[in-house]
Design an enzyme around this catalytic site. Structure first.
Site, mmCIF file in Angstrom:
data_model
loop_
_atom_site.group_PDB
_atom_site.id
_atom_site.type_symbol
_atom_site.label_atom_id
_atom_site.label_comp_id
_atom_site.label_asym_id
_atom_site.label_seq_id
_atom_site.Cartn_x
_atom_site.Cartn_y
_atom_site.Cartn_z
ATOM 1 N N CYS A 131 -2.018 3.919 1.695
ATOM 2 C CA CYS A 131 -3.393 4.115 1.240
ATOM 3 C C CYS A 131 -4.306 3.062 1.861
ATOM 4 O O CYS A 131 -3.912 2.309 2.745
ATOM 5 C CB CYS A 131 -3.448 4.058 -0.283
ATOM 6 N N HIS A 171 0.763 6.719 -7.365
ATOM 7 C CA HIS A 171 -0.092 5.590 -6.971
ATOM 8 C C HIS A 171 -1.462 5.777 -7.608
ATOM 9 O O HIS A 171 -2.004 6.888 -7.605
ATOM 10 C CB HIS A 171 -0.200 5.508 -5.452
ATOM 11 N N GLU A 205 0.854 -1.188 0.000
ATOM 12 C CA GLU A 205 0.000 0.000 0.000
ATOM 13 C C GLU A 205 0.889 1.237 0.000
ATOM 14 O O GLU A 205 1.154 1.819 1.051
ATOM 15 C CB GLU A 205 -0.949 0.013 1.215
ATOM 16 N N SER A 206 1.383 1.588 -1.169
ATOM 17 C CA SER A 206 2.126 2.835 -1.415
ATOM 18 C C SER A 206 3.633 2.723 -1.174
ATOM 19 O O SER A 206 4.244 1.773 -1.644
ATOM 20 C CB SER A 206 1.496 4.015 -0.675
ATOM 21 N N SER A 238 1.542 1.173 -8.642
ATOM 22 C CA SER A 238 2.394 2.020 -7.809
ATOM 23 C C SER A 238 3.771 2.114 -8.435
ATOM 24 O O SER A 238 4.236 1.175 -9.081
ATOM 25 C CB SER A 238 2.532 1.435 -6.391
#
Length: 376
Positions: free
Chosen positions: A113, A271, A98-99, A258
């Site tokens: 995120c 992203h 996540e990022s 990403s």
């Protein structure tokens, strides 16, 4: 990694002639939480900064001596994992599930995120740096995010920014919280330390937040239409933004994208959440510029969003000086600006926040709502 227009056009033509069932993909909160922490490193008697350890030349110093395994223990508190890492002489860029996370000698950046619990990393990260690097002083902290599309899907702490402020105030004694934008529309929250000692080096961060992205362009960021992340990076035109940069990218299954990029002492990260019901893309960089007008326009043109906002955060040593001047003549073709705010802080930083909507977006008519009832 630049791509010719012919190759890019061929890839996009293939996307336009294909189809994708977006209904099979659920909602995802693309808007990120962003944490940036600066540490004051120990110094030797002659004033030069001391390395914590010496490994292969050039010696890693400061936070960069912390191992990937130790950073992974910090990220367990956030509910995300490391996918890959790229490095240069200045920065380690971690691509996450996540990022992203960026580690330099005296700075820690974590951007996550979805429903990640980013602030849970703060105590463990500070403890890790104290233990591994013998660093006890936090010089500055910046925590920021835009408003969420569906805050009710976040854990309790992140549903209201007031809660996040209260959490950070239990860790830091001199915090200050701000909100820019519209309380009944798009807005951007910031938490930082108040009256810290200004750093005598240039520092700036540009963030662009884009919503309502072009659906055909978003097809590129699906596993059905791009075989690899590298293909999506080329076909979308993202590769052309960073000639000569070290790029690390990921294409998620079934959708999502990403990327991190390193160029000398600068980082870039993008992203993308492509599904139409919640399409969102973010761009961030610390690239020093006199003006950011061209860069903002180039990034926005890749995604043709329905609306976008950007924040430019800089100190007085930055080439742009006052952030307001760096975007004063910011005109983005096909968009109209609806908000512009400027703020100066006691720690030598200043901030400009702007919001734009596409010209073909319907304007809301002023006046009373149908059926409005007055209670006298």
């Amino acid at each position: 990694m630049a791509v010719t227009n012919d190759r890019s056009n061929l890839a996009l033509d293939r996307v336009r002639n294909a189809s994708f069932c977006w209904d099979s993909v659920g909602f995802f909160e693309g808007a990120e939480k962003l944490l940036e922490v600066w540490f004051e490193l120990p110094h030797s008697e002659n004033g030069s900064e001391l390395p914590c350890k010496e490994n292969d030349a050039p010696a890693r110093k400061g936070l960069r001596v912390v191992s990937r395994e130790n950073w992974e223990t910090v990220l367990e508190h956030v509910n995300c994992k490391i996918i890959s890492v790229k490095s240069n002489d200045v920065t380690d860029a971690y691509l996450l599930s996540e990022s992203s996370m960026f580690i330099s000698e005296d700075r820690f950046i974590l951007k996550t995120c979805g429903s990640t619990t980013l602030l849970a990393a703060v105590p463990s990260m500070i403890s890790l740096v104290q233990r591994e690097c013998h660093v006890t002083n936090v010089r500055d902290i910046f925590y920021s995010r835009k408003n969420f599309e569906r805050p009710e899907l976040q854990t309790q702490l992140y549903r209201k920014f007031d809660h996040e402020v209260a959490y950070l105030d239990k860790i830091f004694s001199n915090g200050a919280a701000y909100c820019l934008g519209r309380m009944n529309g798009d807005r951007w929250y910031l938490y930082m330390l108040d009256e810290t000692c200004p750093r005598p080096v240039a520092d700036q961060t540009l963030e662009i937040y884009m919503d309502g992205l072009d659906e055909q362009t978003m097809m590129v960021f699906t596993k059905k239409h791009s075989a690899t992340a590298e293909e999506a990076t080329r076909a979308s035109g993202i590769a052309d933004l960073f000639p000569g940069a070290i790029i690390d990218d990921a294409l998620f299954d079934p959708v999502g994208y990403s990327m991190n990029a390193l160029l000398d002492g600068c980082y870039f990260t993008i992203h993308i959440t492509p599904q139409p019901e919640c399409s969102y893309a973010s761009f961030e960089t610390n690239l020093p510029q006199d003006s950011y007008s061209e860069l903002v326009s180039r990034v926005v043109s890749l995604f043709n969003p329905r609306k976008f906002s950007f924040s430019l955060f800089a100190n007085q040593h930055s080439p742009c000086g006052q952030s307001l001047h760096a975007v004063e003549e910011q005109h983005v073709l096909g968009f109209r600006r609806v908000d512009k705010e400027y703020k100066e802080f006691s720690n030598d930083y200043n901030l400009t926040f702007c919001r734009y909507v596409r010209l073909d977006s319907p304007r809301k008519m002023s006046g009373l709502l149908p059926g409005a009832v007055f209670l006298l």
